[in-house]
Design a protein around this motif. Structure first.
Motif, PDB file in Angstrom:
ATOM      1  N   PRO A 188      37.695  37.663  33.488  1.00  0.00           N
ATOM      2  CA  PRO A 188      37.028  38.976  33.570  1.00  0.00           C
ATOM      3  C   PRO A 188      36.394  39.428  32.259  1.00  0.00           C
ATOM      4  O   PRO A 188      35.539  40.315  32.270  1.00  0.00           O
ATOM      5  CB  PRO A 188      38.170  39.929  33.965  1.00  0.00           C
ATOM      6  CG  PRO A 188      39.244  39.058  34.507  1.00  0.00           C
ATOM      7  CD  PRO A 188      39.131  37.768  33.772  1.00  0.00           C
ATOM      8  N   CYS A 189      36.797  38.842  31.124  1.00  0.00           N
ATOM      9  CA  CYS A 189      36.282  39.269  29.824  1.00  0.00           C
ATOM     10  C   CYS A 189      35.090  38.394  29.442  1.00  0.00           C
ATOM     11  O   CYS A 189      35.230  37.413  28.698  1.00  0.00           O
ATOM     12  CB  CYS A 189      37.387  39.200  28.765  1.00  0.00           C
ATOM     13  SG  CYS A 189      38.826  40.219  29.154  1.00  0.00           S
ATOM     14  N   SER A 219      32.402  27.599  33.726  1.00  0.00           N
ATOM     15  CA  SER A 219      33.550  27.706  34.626  1.00  0.00           C
ATOM     16  C   SER A 219      33.924  29.174  34.849  1.00  0.00           C
ATOM     17  O   SER A 219      34.306  29.566  35.948  1.00  0.00           O
ATOM     18  CB  SER A 219      34.742  26.941  34.047  1.00  0.00           C
ATOM     19  OG  SER A 219      34.427  25.569  33.898  1.00  0.00           O
ATOM     20  N   ARG A 220      33.818  29.971  33.819  1.00  0.00           N
ATOM     21  CA  ARG A 220      34.106  31.396  33.971  1.00  0.00           C
ATOM     22  C   ARG A 220      33.167  32.024  34.980  1.00  0.00           C
ATOM     23  O   ARG A 220      33.566  32.814  35.838  1.00  0.00           O
ATOM     24  CB  ARG A 220      33.980  32.105  32.618  1.00  0.00           C
ATOM     25  CG  ARG A 220      34.385  33.587  32.667  1.00  0.00           C
ATOM     26  CD  ARG A 220      33.729  34.386  31.571  1.00  0.00           C
ATOM     27  NE  ARG A 220      32.302  34.521  31.787  1.00  0.00           N
ATOM     28  CZ  ARG A 220      31.760  35.420  32.622  1.00  0.00           C
ATOM     29  NH1 ARG A 220      32.528  36.237  33.305  1.00  0.00           N
ATOM     30  NH2 ARG A 220      30.453  35.488  32.761  1.00  0.00           N
ATOM     31  N   ARG A 221      31.885  31.675  34.879  1.00  0.00           N
ATOM     32  CA  ARG A 221      30.907  32.216  35.811  1.00  0.00           C
ATOM     33  C   ARG A 221      31.197  31.771  37.235  1.00  0.00           C
ATOM     34  O   ARG A 221      31.049  32.552  38.190  1.00  0.00           O
ATOM     35  CB  ARG A 221      29.501  31.792  35.402  1.00  0.00           C
ATOM     36  CG  ARG A 221      29.064  32.336  34.042  1.00  0.00           C
ATOM     37  CD  ARG A 221      27.693  31.819  33.675  1.00  0.00           C
ATOM     38  NE  ARG A 221      27.282  32.277  32.345  1.00  0.00           N
ATOM     39  CZ  ARG A 221      26.153  31.903  31.746  1.00  0.00           C
ATOM     40  NH1 ARG A 221      25.313  31.051  32.356  1.00  0.00           N
ATOM     41  NH2 ARG A 221      25.851  32.378  30.549  1.00  0.00           N
ATOM     42  N   ALA A 222      31.612  30.528  37.396  1.00  0.00           N
ATOM     43  CA  ALA A 222      31.915  30.029  38.738  1.00  0.00           C
ATOM     44  C   ALA A 222      33.109  30.755  39.343  1.00  0.00           C
ATOM     45  O   ALA A 222      33.074  31.173  40.509  1.00  0.00           O
ATOM     46  CB  ALA A 222      32.176  28.519  38.678  1.00  0.00           C
ATOM     47  N   TYR A 280      32.930  33.302  42.547  1.00  0.00           N
ATOM     48  CA  TYR A 280      33.750  33.009  43.715  1.00  0.00           C
ATOM     49  C   TYR A 280      34.601  34.223  44.103  1.00  0.00           C
ATOM     50  O   TYR A 280      34.636  34.637  45.276  1.00  0.00           O
ATOM     51  CB  TYR A 280      34.634  31.804  43.435  1.00  0.00           C
ATOM     52  CG  TYR A 280      35.580  31.457  44.564  1.00  0.00           C
ATOM     53  CD1 TYR A 280      35.133  30.733  45.657  1.00  0.00           C
ATOM     54  CD2 TYR A 280      36.912  31.854  44.516  1.00  0.00           C
ATOM     55  CE1 TYR A 280      35.995  30.418  46.692  1.00  0.00           C
ATOM     56  CE2 TYR A 280      37.777  31.541  45.542  1.00  0.00           C
ATOM     57  CZ  TYR A 280      37.319  30.824  46.640  1.00  0.00           C
ATOM     58  OH  TYR A 280      38.182  30.516  47.669  1.00  0.00           O
ATOM     59  N   LEU A 281      35.270  34.808  43.130  1.00  0.00           N
ATOM     60  CA  LEU A 281      36.121  35.968  43.421  1.00  0.00           C
ATOM     61  C   LEU A 281      35.290  37.183  43.810  1.00  0.00           C
ATOM     62  O   LEU A 281      35.696  37.968  44.673  1.00  0.00           O
ATOM     63  CB  LEU A 281      36.987  36.290  42.204  1.00  0.00           C
ATOM     64  CG  LEU A 281      38.115  35.302  41.916  1.00  0.00           C
ATOM     65  CD1 LEU A 281      38.799  35.639  40.597  1.00  0.00           C
ATOM     66  CD2 LEU A 281      39.125  35.303  43.051  1.00  0.00           C
ATOM     67  N   ARG A 282      34.127  37.350  43.192  1.00  0.00           N
ATOM     68  CA  ARG A 282      33.276  38.480  43.556  1.00  0.00           C
ATOM     69  C   ARG A 282      32.783  38.342  44.991  1.00  0.00           C
ATOM     70  O   ARG A 282      32.733  39.341  45.747  1.00  0.00           O
ATOM     71  CB  ARG A 282      32.090  38.595  42.592  1.00  0.00           C
ATOM     72  CG  ARG A 282      31.287  39.889  42.774  1.00  0.00           C
ATOM     73  CD  ARG A 282      30.109  39.903  41.795  1.00  0.00           C
ATOM     74  NE  ARG A 282      30.566  39.839  40.418  1.00  0.00           N
ATOM     75  CZ  ARG A 282      30.933  40.913  39.713  1.00  0.00           C
ATOM     76  NH1 ARG A 282      30.892  42.108  40.259  1.00  0.00           N
ATOM     77  NH2 ARG A 282      31.319  40.780  38.459  1.00  0.00           N
TER      78      ARG A 282
END
Length: 306
Positions: free
Chosen positions: A156-157, A168-171, A175-177
């Motif tokens: 989230p940060c 990977s953070r964006r993926a 996905y969660l969004r």
């Protein structure tokens, strides 16, 4: 102050339009609160879920309680449920109708908050980023379990140096969004379908029972308000008589200060009629006790017969 009191009494009335307006204002307030709220996920494995779910569900609880407090029928329903039967039996259908109406109105603002948070997605990303399976996403290979959990917690940060340009953070975030928005739209669709079915299937059920419950629900509220108004009027007259009796020896001085006092015998008979013989504290207490424990039956023909 008098104008504020009049407005407050108006909003405390049992008008459905007023209560619907209050529910709408609470819903708009919930949206405004969320949009102005600075959501900052702690990005720590042991705190993310507690913070995300807390932001998602704690304000709805507060808004739900506010909806119950602002609804006058909440107290009326509790008093009707707890009162002794006395000479008037309690109708459980009326109590259920009042409870259903209260809960439906109080749930509007909490549901709006939850849907807005799900459509935004930040709370769900913060709460469940650490629970994702790292094998589903590239970029987490050749890392220990502790490192993976630390990186997932920092999803989230996006301003963090380690995650700023991490694909990977964006993926994980996308996905969660997507899951959060899909859940939000699903809840909204279910609620709309439920409201549609409830509105269009209502004529298929017994309308007489519904009309009776609505009628006696309004009657209980109106009866309580009229009783309170009558008690206030009696209290005012009772206090007026007590004050006149106390200052009887100071009539001339009070008149010089322009305090309006009736002349001997003037207005006394009218006030005595309004007091209806309830002229001492013991009688007042006995009357209030009888009203609570032995409410009269709903049959006005008995009063005409007497």
């Amino acid at each position: 102050m008098d104008r504020f009191r009049m407005i407050f009494q108006y909003f405390q009335s049992n008008s459905e339009s007023v209560m619907n307006g209050i529910c709408g204002l609470l819903a708009l307030a919930s949206v405004k609160m969320y949009t102005s709220f600075d959501f900052s996920c702690p990005c720590l494995p042991q705190y993310n879920m507690a913070y995300g779910l807390g932001i998602m569900f704690m304000p709805p609880v507060i808004l739900f309680l506010c909806g119950l407090i602002l609804n006058r029928q909440s107290l009326v329903m509790l008093e009707e449920w707890r009162r002794p039967p006395g000479h008037r039996k309690k109708d459980r259908a009326v109590i259920r109708y009042m409870c259903s109406s209260i809960v439906q109105r109080a749930m509007v603002a909490p549901v709006v908050w939850i849907i807005v948070t799900l459509l935004d997605g930040k709370c769900l990303i913060c709460a469940f980023s650490g629970s994702m399976d790292p094998e589903k996403f590239v970029g987490f290979a050749n890392m220990s379990t502790a490192q993976v959990q630390q990186l997932l917690a920092k999803v989230p940060c996006k301003d963090d140096e380690l995650m700023r340009n991490n694909t990977s953070r964006r993926a994980v975030s996308r996905y969660l969004r997507c899951c959060s928005q899909a859940l939000g739209w699903s809840i909204l669709l279910i609620l709309i379908i439920a409201a549609f079915l409830a509105r269009w299937l209502r004529p298929c059920f017994n309308q007489a029972t519904l009309l009776q419950a609505r009628h006696w629900s309004n009657y209980i509220d109106i009866e309580q308000k009229i009783f309170e108004e009558t008690c206030c009027e009696h209290s005012r007259l009772f206090a007026h008589k007590c004050i006149l009796h106390f200052f009887e020896s100071m009539r001339e001085e009070i008149k010089r200060h322009s305090f309006s006092l009736p002349r001997e015998g003037e207005g006394a008979k009218g006030e005595e009629d309004l007091l209806r013989g309830i002229t001492d504290q013991d009688r007042v207490n006995k009357l209030l006790k009888m009203w609570y424990h032995e409410k009269p039956p709903l049959d006005v023909s008995q009063a005409h017969q007497r």
